[in-house]
Structures are given as C-alpha cells and as structure tokens.
Scaffold this active site. Structure first.
Site, PDB file in Angstrom:
ATOM      1  N   TYR A 264      -4.605   1.893  -2.139  1.00  0.00           N
ATOM      2  CA  TYR A 264      -5.174   3.246  -2.039  1.00  0.00           C
ATOM      3  C   TYR A 264      -4.185   4.289  -2.565  1.00  0.00           C
ATOM      4  O   TYR A 264      -4.549   5.188  -3.324  1.00  0.00           O
ATOM      5  CB  TYR A 264      -5.518   3.498  -0.569  1.00  0.00           C
TER       6      TYR A 264
ATOM      7  N   LYS B  97      -4.655   6.810  -5.733  1.00  0.00           N
ATOM      8  CA  LYS B  97      -4.710   8.248  -5.479  1.00  0.00           C
ATOM      9  C   LYS B  97      -3.619   9.018  -6.222  1.00  0.00           C
ATOM     10  O   LYS B  97      -3.838  10.157  -6.652  1.00  0.00           O
ATOM     11  CB  LYS B  97      -4.621   8.504  -3.974  1.00  0.00           C
TER      12      LYS B  97
END
Length: 305
Positions: free
Chosen positions: A165, A169
């Site tokens: 993640y 991001k």
C-alpha cells in the site's frame, strides 16, 4: 450557486466511504456526477456489484441533482476509457476526476504474497494511471481539468504491515506531481490528499493493543469521510485553479500541507570518498539529519481538531 456549477465530475470508489462523500458533496456543489464503484469487497477478491454506485447515484437524483452510475474496475484501462465516454455521452463533458478507489491486502513484508503485492499496486497505482491517462488528452484539448488523487501517510511517512500500500501511494504522489508539471501550460491540475477518516478500509486494520483501540476511537469520533471530501471538491473548483502539484492531508477539521523531498544535508571530500571514509566520516556527519523510523502515529500524536 455551487463551486462546481456547470462541471462534470467522475468519482471512483464512489459507493462507500470517502468516494461516496465526494460524489454527494460534488453534486450539492452543482456538479453532474458519474459515480463509479466496482462494488467488491475491501480486498478486491469478490465479484463486483452494481448496487453501491447506483444507490449513491439515486441518492443524488432524489436530492435534485444529476448522476449516473458505473460499476467497472479502475484496473481495466478500456473500462476507464468507457467511464470518460459515459461522462461525455450523459452530460456533455468532463472537468474533474476524484480517484479514492482502493483496496487493502495488509501483511508483514516478509510474509507478503506476490498476489497481494500486485493486487494493491494494480488498484491504487495502476488505477491512478488509468484514470489520468485515459482523460489527460481530453483535459489538455479543452485546456481545463483537475485531478484529485489519493495518497496516504503510509506512503509519505510509513506504517508497519503495509509495504504494498505504501509503495503504491508514494508512487501516486509522484505521478500527480509530474502530471501537474506537464499540465501547467494547458491548465491541467493535479493534487493528492492523504486522508484521515473512518472508513471500512480503516476499520479492517486489526486492533492489537490499548493504544490501537484509542486511535480507532479517535478516528471514529473525530475524523470523518465528509471532511476529506469537502477539501477534494474544493480542489476541483475554478477557485482553486492556482493550486497544483501539492500534497495535502485532511485530519478532522485540519488541512495540512506536506513538504516534498528536497536535499537536507550534504557532505563533500575533495580527494573523493572510499567505503572506509564514508563509514568513518560521511555517514556520521549526516546522521543528525536522518529521518527516524517512526510511523504515522509518531508524526500525528495529537487529537484531531
């Protein structure tokens, strides 16, 4: 008069959480909205469902606004092109995209499967590529367009158990900045938001201790999805046309501007460096400027405002 009067907006992940609030608030601000949501589970493992997107579109129409739904996946480039065409066909144009669509597949990196890595990268980073690349020439041709992409403090600062993640991001933050640089002459803007909000994504993170339980309560009570969405909508408005290439965070009623990587310390040696001299002199002289390994909670230890 709303700040998005006359605008057509596409919102991905619009069936729940931040995406839903972005769609509802954009409509209240005067926009015609294409509400996209695959309708799958938080991990992206289940089949999609057209219901969540259509339910939000119906809510907008019931309130007197204009909206249509779409249940395709942001991971499918052709499907994203279809979203752009749907906006044009239904409402005659497209002026802004908000892209909070996302999934989580958390786990310690030394235990992370290749599938969990690829799935998160595909939805977040490749999904952000798809929505921007499929629309960029339309925005450039009309010399008007705004992207609001979504990063995370997991990428900007770091959190244990979210390597996939965080990598996606942080990549989105860089993608947004370069889109902003390249789009400046054509009035194409792009910004990113790192949101703090209680959503089903945050609710899925396991609580392992009392400190974690307290963080959960703070997020439930003081950091809502609609607070993030208010700012996302503002970034799509003409009144924010001079705002581009920035990284923001929204935490309760607080809007935070993040800095972006720039040199903080340098060392030089006229005769050049060797591994030995770097270990003895170079690295120790920079150590005071190193960034610590603290997670997001060490940077934001205070109660939301």
């Amino acid at each position: 008069m709303g700040v998005l009067d006359g605008k057509v907006v596409l919102v991905t992940g619009g069936g729940n959480g931040i995406g839903k609030e972005c769609a509802l608030i954009a409509a209240k601000a005067g926009a015609k909205v294409v509400v996209n949501d695959l309708g799958g589970s938080l991990t992206g493992a289940d089949e999609g469902d057209a219901g969540p997107a259509e339910k939000v579109a119906q809510e907008i129409r019931a309130a007197g606004g204009e909206a249509v739904s779409n249940s395709d996946s942001v991971t499918d480039y052709k499907a994203v092109e279809g979203m752009i065409e749907q906006a044009k066909d239904e409402f005659g144009g497209l002026h802004a995209i908000m892209n909070p669509a996302g999934i989580l597949r958390d786990g310690m990196f030394h235990k992370m499967s290749e599938d969990d890595w690829k799935a998160v990268i595909d939805v977040h980073l490749n999904g952000s590529f798809n929505v921007t690349r499929a629309s960029i020439n339309h925005f450039r041709d009309q010399e008007d367009g705004a992207y609001v992409l979504f990063t995370s403090t997991t990428g900007l600062i770091g959190n244990i158990g979210q390597a996939n993640y965080g990598a996606a991001k942080l990549g989105i933050a860089s993608l947004s900045h370069i889109i902003a640089m390249e789009g400046e002459r054509k009035n194409v803007r792009s910004n990113v938001i790192a949101p703090f909000a209680w959503t089903r994504m945050i609710a899925s993170i396991p609580v392992k201790d009392e400190a974690g339980a307290q963080r959960v309560e703070r997020m439930k009570n003081g950091m809502r999805a609609d607070q993030v969405a208010q700012f996302a909508v503002a970034l799509c408005a003409d009144g924010a046309k001079d705002v581009s290439g920035q990284i923001f965070s929204v935490r309760g009623n607080e809007v935070i501007l993040f800095n972006q990587p720039r040199p903080v310390k340098s060392v030089a040696r006229l005769e050049g460096w060797t591994p030995e001299t770097l270990i003895e002199q170079g690295l120790p002289s920079m150590k005071g400027s190193f960034t610590d390994l603290g997670a997001t909670t060490t940077v934001f230890p205070y109660e939301p405002i």
